[in-house]
Design an enzyme around this catalytic site. Structure first.
Site, PDB file in Angstrom:
ATOM      1  N   THR A  89       2.479   7.168  13.345  1.00 28.01           N
ATOM      2  CA  THR A  89       1.828   6.271  12.763  1.00 28.01           C
ATOM      3  C   THR A  89       2.247   4.708  12.912  1.00 28.01           C
ATOM      4  OG1 THR A  89       1.338   7.554  10.748  1.00 28.01           O
ATOM      5  CG2 THR A  89       0.841   5.626  10.383  1.00 28.01           C
ATOM      6  N   GLY A  90       3.565   4.715  13.171  1.00 27.38           N
ATOM      7  CA  GLY A  90       4.069   3.430  13.692  1.00 27.38           C
ATOM      8  C   GLY A  90       3.520   3.139  14.930  1.00 27.38           C
ATOM      9  N   GLY A  99       7.380   5.095   7.831  1.00 31.11           N
ATOM     10  CA  GLY A  99       6.459   6.159   7.874  1.00 31.11           C
ATOM     11  C   GLY A  99       6.999   6.994   9.244  1.00 31.11           C
ATOM     12  N   SER A 100       5.849   7.803   9.885  1.00 33.32           N
ATOM     13  CA  SER A 100       6.228   8.450  10.987  1.00 33.32           C
ATOM     14  C   SER A 100       6.156   7.804  12.391  1.00 33.32           C
ATOM     15  CB  SER A 100       5.325   9.662  11.087  1.00 33.32           C
ATOM     16  OG  SER A 100       3.885   9.277  11.051  1.00 33.32           O
ATOM     17  N   THR A 101       6.648   8.071  13.407  1.00 34.70           N
ATOM     18  CA  THR A 101       6.875   7.271  14.489  1.00 34.70           C
ATOM     19  C   THR A 101       5.240   7.363  14.972  1.00 34.70           C
ATOM     20  OG1 THR A 101       9.038   8.004  14.978  1.00 34.70           O
ATOM     21  CG2 THR A 101       7.510   7.379  17.076  1.00 34.70           C
ATOM     22  N   LYS A 158       0.864  -1.065  -0.014  1.00 32.21           N
ATOM     23  CA  LYS A 158      -0.059   0.093   0.000  1.00 32.21           C
ATOM     24  C   LYS A 158       0.831   1.275  -0.007  1.00 32.21           C
ATOM     25  CE  LYS A 158      -1.486   2.700   3.173  1.00 32.21           C
ATOM     26  NZ  LYS A 158      -1.292   3.882   2.509  1.00 32.21           N
ATOM     27  N   GLU A 167      10.353   1.385  10.346  1.00 33.38           N
ATOM     28  CA  GLU A 167      11.128   2.337  10.137  1.00 33.38           C
ATOM     29  C   GLU A 167      10.586   3.607  10.240  1.00 33.38           C
ATOM     30  OE1 GLU A 167      14.288   1.735   9.672  1.00 33.38           O
ATOM     31  OE2 GLU A 167      14.533  -0.263   8.768  1.00 33.38           O
ATOM     32  N   CYS A 186      14.612  10.382   6.299  1.00 32.79           N
ATOM     33  CA  CYS A 186      14.542  10.078   7.529  1.00 32.79           C
ATOM     34  C   CYS A 186      15.913  10.223   8.170  1.00 32.79           C
ATOM     35  CB  CYS A 186      13.999   8.534   7.668  1.00 32.79           C
ATOM     36  SG  CYS A 186      15.010   7.635   6.769  1.00 32.79           S
ATOM     37  N   GLU A 238      11.182  16.852  14.625  1.00 30.37           N
ATOM     38  CA  GLU A 238      11.705  16.573  13.190  1.00 30.37           C
ATOM     39  C   GLU A 238      11.144  17.493  12.022  1.00 30.37           C
ATOM     40  OE1 GLU A 238      10.085  12.981  11.422  1.00 30.37           O
ATOM     41  OE2 GLU A 238      12.249  12.586  10.301  1.00 30.37           O
TER      42      GLU A 238
END
Ligand code: NAD
Length: 484
Positions: A238-239, A234-236, A183, A256, A290, A388
């Protein structure tokens, strides 16, 4: 589901239409969504919006394909991966141009290298093997460690390196016997849909499927009972959703995520020679990476000279549409990120921090352009140092003591990468060893390779991509104990 076409004619510019790739077929959707060219702000193309039923179909096809795919030998899977690399090579120019159009990065210095590196990556990974390990071999028994496939792997990818970061997942997952559903980010689905379409002419149906759509497809994948592993970049924030959602089915995860990498330029560094690397380490991909340098710490002894030289180098760059051959820095990839980066500029100005280059967005210019902005010695607790930015703003921060700068570099919830610069390599390595990160470069920037693990410490990640360690994460360690 319709078999629209499996013939893929090479072309310099593919103009669509775009389809999902499910079970070896190109699939239309009822709904679509607009993909914007960030250099113009105009609609580039419409991408298919998959329904949750179509996602299910892709997973079912991947599960069914797994039964046959996992019976192949390494050599057979290597042949398929090499054939895929060959097919992508035929479309290299087309893919690179499409990448510039949807992502914004300069064609020659950004998009073409990304496509080339991805193709090379597939070929190199195809040649790797994970052998059975003999743990014990005695008179009475033998113990073997096998690395068996997981099944269906779901890949969820971001918009900053849409081709590379997806193919980083595809090659090791397929090599190790798994099948995959990708996706892509809703901001950059086109190159992924296109390399997915090309894949259908190479792999057996269901081995690699692509479903584009909104963010809501992500949680459906992370909760899906027939997906064994999620490989997420992706972003932390969303992780963390991914971790929570994956708990219900105890999925394997590789995450990641975000970073706030520090570069530490030591008192003895040959800093003049390092300026191009430091500049591109921060500003490459318009700062949207990143492992970009997000905090640049320099020693007080060369502060003023350094800032002047860095700004001078920055002034030689050209901001603009990545298709223009003179352009070296492209736009922000999307309006959301454009607006987010502007909140950093607003904060810098509101707090009276010293901008020595850039800082002003040209309001009349179409597209999402932010000029390279250099902030001279903002306080350690400022937003631009603590968060960030993921954009072309570089805070150059002064330090006096090496012990103190190491502490400041480590004082972050993130721990992705970092770099240390100094003539005395032993001292630089000693500093590097004290950084709490997944990766750290000494007197070089962003060297990568298929046998080099890439991943984050602390809230920057779980697991690694690349390297033998990363490939193992697509497998289940299965111990076989045999009585002789
Ligand atoms: P993002 O987290 O917004 O989106 C990443 C992907 O997750 C997209 O495909 C998105 O559709 C999907 N997604 C959104 N909500 C989801 C949910 N609830 N469940 C599952 N999936 C969901 O990130 P982004 O803005 O696309 O990328 C930028 C971020 O990615 C930055 O923080 C950057 O540092 C990080 N990044 C990390 C690496 C790395 O290797 N560590 C590489 C590139 C980018």
């Amino acid at each position: 589901m319709s078999n629209l076409s499996r013939s893929i004619a090479p072309a310099n510019l593919f103009e669509g239409p775009y389809y999902l790739s499910i079970a070896g077929e190109l699939v239309e959707t009822k709904d679509s969504f607009a993909v914007i060219n960030p250099a113009t702000g105009l609609v580039l193309a419409n991408a298919p919006a998959a329904t949750s039923e179509q996602l299910d179909q892709a997973v079912t096809a991947a599960k069914s394909a797994f039964k046959r795919w996992s019976l192949l030998s390494y050599d057979e899977r290597q042949s398929y991966l090499n054939a895929y690399a060959d097919a992508l090579e035929v479309h290299r120019d087309e893919l690179a141009r499409l990448l510039t159009l949807e992502q914004g990065k300069p064609l020659k210095s950004g998009a073409e290298p990304e496509v080339d590196q991805s193709i090379s990556w597939i070929r190199q990974i195809a040649a790797r093997r994970i052998p059975v390990e003999i743990l014990e071999d005695t008179d009475s028994h033998i113990v073997e460690l096998h690395h068996t496939p997981l099944g269906v792997v779901g890949a969820i990818t971001p918009w900053n390196f849409p081709v590379l970061l997806a193919l980083w997942k595809v090659a090791p997952a397929l090599l190790t016997d798994n099948t995959m559903v990708i996706k892509p980010s809703p901001f950059t689905p086109l190159t992924t849909l296109r390399f997915g379409q090309i894949a259908q002419s190479v792999f057996p149906p269901g081995v690699l499927s692509i479903v584009s759509g909104g963010n809501e497809l992500g949680p459906q994948m992370t909760a899906h009972p027939d997906i064994a592993k999620i490989s997420f970049t992706g972003s932390t924030e969303t992780g963390k959703h991914v971790i929570r959602s994956a708990a219900g089915t105890v999925k394997r995860l590789t995450l990641e995520m975000g970073g706030n990498d520090a570069a530490i330029v030591l008192p003895d560094a040959d800093w003049k020679a390092a300026i191009p690397q430091l500049f591109w380490g921060a500003i490459g991909n318009s700062g949207q990476w990143c492992v970009g340098i997000k905090r640049l710490y320099i020693h007080r002894s060369f502060h003023e000279e350094f800032v002047a030289a860095f700004v001078e180098y920055a002034r030689q760059q050209k901001l603009g549409d990545g298709l223009d051959p003179d352009v070296t820095i492209g736009p922000m990839q999307n309006k959301m990120q454009f607006d987010k980066v502007r909140t950093f500029l607003d904060d810098i100005k509101a707090n009276g921090q010293k901008i020595v280059l850039g800082g002003e967005v040209d309001e009349g210019r179409p597209g999402y352009f932010i000029p390279v902005t250099v902030v001279d010695n903002p306080p350690e607790n400022s937003k631009i140092v603590q968060e960030e930015q993921f954009g072309p703003i570089v805070p150059i921060i002064v330090y006096d003591e090496v012990d103190d700068v190491i502490e400041r570099a480590n004082d972050s919830p993130f721990g992705l990468g970092g770099s240390v610069w100094g003539r005395d390599t032993r001292l630089a390595v000693a500093v590097a060893n004290r950084l709490e990160t997944g990766m750290v470069w000494v007197n070089e920037m962003h060297t990568q390779g298929v046998d080099i693990p890439f991943g984050g410490h602390k809230q920057s990640g779980v697991g690694t991509e690349g390297g033998h360690e990363g490939r193992l994460l697509f497998t289940n360690p299965k111990t076989l104990l045999i009585k002789k």
